[in-house]
Design an enzyme around this catalytic site. Sequence first.
Site, mmCIF file in Angstrom:
data_model
loop_
_atom_site.group_PDB
_atom_site.id
_atom_site.type_symbol
_atom_site.label_atom_id
_atom_site.label_comp_id
_atom_site.label_asym_id
_atom_site.label_seq_id
_atom_site.Cartn_x
_atom_site.Cartn_y
_atom_site.Cartn_z
ATOM 1 C CE LYS A 13 30.018 24.794 38.218
ATOM 2 N NZ LYS A 13 29.698 25.744 37.150
ATOM 3 N NE ARG A 89 35.168 24.423 34.385
ATOM 4 C CZ ARG A 89 34.871 25.088 35.493
ATOM 5 N NH1 ARG A 89 35.087 24.555 36.675
ATOM 6 N NH2 ARG A 89 34.354 26.296 35.412
ATOM 7 N NE ARG A 128 30.479 34.665 39.434
ATOM 8 C CZ ARG A 128 30.610 33.371 39.087
ATOM 9 N NH1 ARG A 128 29.916 32.451 39.708
ATOM 10 N NH2 ARG A 128 31.430 33.005 38.132
ATOM 11 N NE ARG A 134 35.021 33.815 39.270
ATOM 12 C CZ ARG A 134 34.528 32.595 39.147
ATOM 13 N NH1 ARG A 134 33.783 32.091 40.101
ATOM 14 N NH2 ARG A 134 34.779 31.878 38.080
ATOM 15 N NE ARG A 145 34.445 31.810 33.473
ATOM 16 C CZ ARG A 145 33.751 32.611 34.286
ATOM 17 N NH1 ARG A 145 33.685 33.901 34.074
ATOM 18 N NH2 ARG A 145 33.122 32.086 35.316
#
Length: 189
Positions: A13, A89, A128, A134, A145
């Site tokens: 995204k 969401r 990532r 992160r 998640r």
Amino acid sequence: MNLVIFGAPGCGKGTQSERLIDRFGFYHISTGELLRDHIARKTELGIIAEKYISQGHLIPDELMLSIIDVLLDSPEVKDRSIIFDGFPRTVNQAEELEKLLVKRGNKVDAVIGLEVPDEELVERLIKRGQDSGRADDNIDTIKERLDVYHNQTQPLKKFYQERGSYRTINGSQSIDKIAEDIAQLVATI
Ligand code: AMP
């Protein structure tokens, strides 16, 4: 024009939003980035948000919606075409977004769903986490998640399909090919 770029964590995204901004000049509202900025600045909101984000849970709808409500009236956002990235969401957030936009004579014009299988998402998010550091890109939080996505966010696909605004994009292709598919789609809206 207002777009929602939609999909699971790691579906691309953020990357595709950047491409759309470069090409069409949208204003980018990424709720994840906005919250991470508050966490970095240790604001009151950041302190609350960190507790939810670190566990892979969604922050409460009322909090998220009040942030969006204020943001929509800010001078840099007013009268701009917007890409919503990571928002809405939940079905409740989508219903409330509809009301916030209608109040301003606006609507969601299209929802671009980047569809990627779970196994590929897990691989991407682990990578990532290694590259960007992160905090929520670790295996336990990633699994949580994805569960949250399937239980609370995926029902939005049906919500927007019923409104005729959902468009599917194959998110497993190269970044350039996905960007091209999205640009072609945007040209038809
Ligand atoms: P993202 O960068 O979009 O993956 O978002 C990172 C985290 O921020 C999510 O796992 C949630 O904890 C929180 N978050 C982002 N957007 C929302 C939203 N629309 N509603 C609730 N929580 C959100």
